[in-house]
Design an enzyme around this catalytic site. Structure first.
Site, PDB file in Angstrom:
ATOM      1  N   HIS A 166     -14.524  23.212  20.380  1.00 35.88           N
ATOM      2  CA  HIS A 166     -15.574  23.409  19.379  1.00 35.88           C
ATOM      3  C   HIS A 166     -15.364  24.694  18.603  1.00 35.88           C
ATOM      4  CE1 HIS A 166     -16.920  25.099  23.229  1.00 35.88           C
ATOM      5  NE2 HIS A 166     -17.544  26.034  22.526  1.00 35.88           N
ATOM      6  N   HIS A 189     -17.356  27.554  16.509  1.00 37.88           N
ATOM      7  CA  HIS A 189     -18.676  28.136  16.252  1.00 37.88           C
ATOM      8  C   HIS A 189     -18.738  28.607  14.800  1.00 37.88           C
ATOM      9  CE1 HIS A 189     -20.037  28.863  20.538  1.00 37.88           C
ATOM     10  NE2 HIS A 189     -18.730  28.784  20.753  1.00 37.88           N
TER      11      HIS A 189
HETATM   12  P1  AMP Z   1     -18.405  28.330  24.493  1.00 41.24           P
HETATM   13  O1  AMP Z   1     -18.685  29.596  25.256  1.00 41.24           O
HETATM   14  O2  AMP Z   1     -17.541  28.595  23.285  1.00 41.24           O
HETATM   15  O3  AMP Z   1     -17.859  27.239  25.373  1.00 41.24           O
HETATM   16  O4  AMP Z   1     -19.793  27.896  23.900  1.00 41.24           O
HETATM   17  C1  AMP Z   1     -20.510  26.771  24.304  1.00 41.24           C
HETATM   18  C2  AMP Z   1     -21.750  26.732  23.452  1.00 41.24           C
HETATM   19  O5  AMP Z   1     -22.382  25.493  23.652  1.00 41.24           O
HETATM   20  C3  AMP Z   1     -22.774  27.828  23.781  1.00 41.24           C
HETATM   21  O6  AMP Z   1     -23.002  28.627  22.618  1.00 41.24           O
HETATM   22  C4  AMP Z   1     -24.020  27.029  24.193  1.00 41.24           C
HETATM   23  O7  AMP Z   1     -25.224  27.617  23.776  1.00 41.24           O
HETATM   24  C5  AMP Z   1     -23.767  25.682  23.533  1.00 41.24           C
HETATM   25  N1  AMP Z   1     -24.419  24.562  24.191  1.00 41.24           N
HETATM   26  C6  AMP Z   1     -24.360  24.204  25.496  1.00 41.24           C
HETATM   27  N2  AMP Z   1     -25.073  23.086  25.718  1.00 41.24           N
HETATM   28  C7  AMP Z   1     -25.600  22.715  24.530  1.00 41.24           C
HETATM   29  C8  AMP Z   1     -26.430  21.639  24.102  1.00 41.24           C
HETATM   30  N3  AMP Z   1     -26.879  20.710  24.948  1.00 41.24           N
HETATM   31  N4  AMP Z   1     -26.770  21.581  22.789  1.00 41.24           N
HETATM   32  C9  AMP Z   1     -26.335  22.504  21.920  1.00 41.24           C
HETATM   33  N5  AMP Z   1     -25.539  23.542  22.261  1.00 41.24           N
HETATM   34  C10 AMP Z   1     -25.176  23.651  23.542  1.00 41.24           C
END
Ligand code: AMP
Ligand code: ZN
Length: 136
Positions: A99, A101
């Site tokens: 993903h 950001h």
């Molecule tokens: P990362 O540290 O780059 O893996 O970031 C994962 C991101 O996913 C974090 O910013 C979380 O807040 C976000 N996240 C986790 N679960 C959900 C969800 N169900 N809906 C939206 N965002 C999510």
């Protein structure tokens, strides 16, 4: 059935605030945003990180991230935008579905940029040579 939380979001098993969708790419609001309008851009097919994401899919994700970056400035009033991708546990990746950001910046927030360390010219030359060789 998938155990991946982002696959579940794409499959509609877990709700999300969808921002964009096409054949290959999906984007939705981060549940724990750095700022309002923090969007996650993901491939619809499950890839763990940047490393196993095919180039064409990554290119499509990048274009969507760019469009969203422009949109948060034009439509949400952001004054700047950071784009980031955490790949691997060491880099802070928590969800192992690739993903990007897209993080709008409005002024004051808790977002922290990295702090660079001093480096030596010969050290940089050595590293650049190693990377140049690998990238040929
Ligand atoms: P990362 O540290 O780059 O893996 O970031 C994962 C991101 O996913 C974090 O910013 C979380 O807040 C976000 N996240 C986790 N679960 C959900 C969800 N169900 N809906 C939206 N965002 C999510
Ligand atoms: Zn997944």
């Amino acid at each position: 059935m998938s155990t991946c939380i982002f696959c579940k979001i794409i499959e509609g098993e877990i709700p999300c605030s969808k921002v964009y969708e096409d054949v290959d790419v999906f984007a939705f609001l981060d549940i724990k945003p750095v700022n309002p309008g923090h969007v996650l851009v993901i491939p619809k097919k499950h890839y763990e990180s940047i490393h196993d994401t095919p180039n064409d899919i990554f290119a499509k994700m990048s274009v969507v991230a760019k469009k969203i970056a422009t949109s948060v400035q034009d439509n949400l009033g952001a004054k700047g935008v950071n784009i980031g991708m955490n790949n691997g546990k060491t880099a802070g990746q928590v969800v192992f579905h690739a993903h990007i950001h897209v993080m709008p910046r409005y002024g004051k927030d808790s977002f922290q940029l990295w702090i660079g360390e001093e480096s030596k010219t010969d050290e940089r030359t050595k590293i650049a040579k190693a990377l140049q060789k690998a990238l040929k």
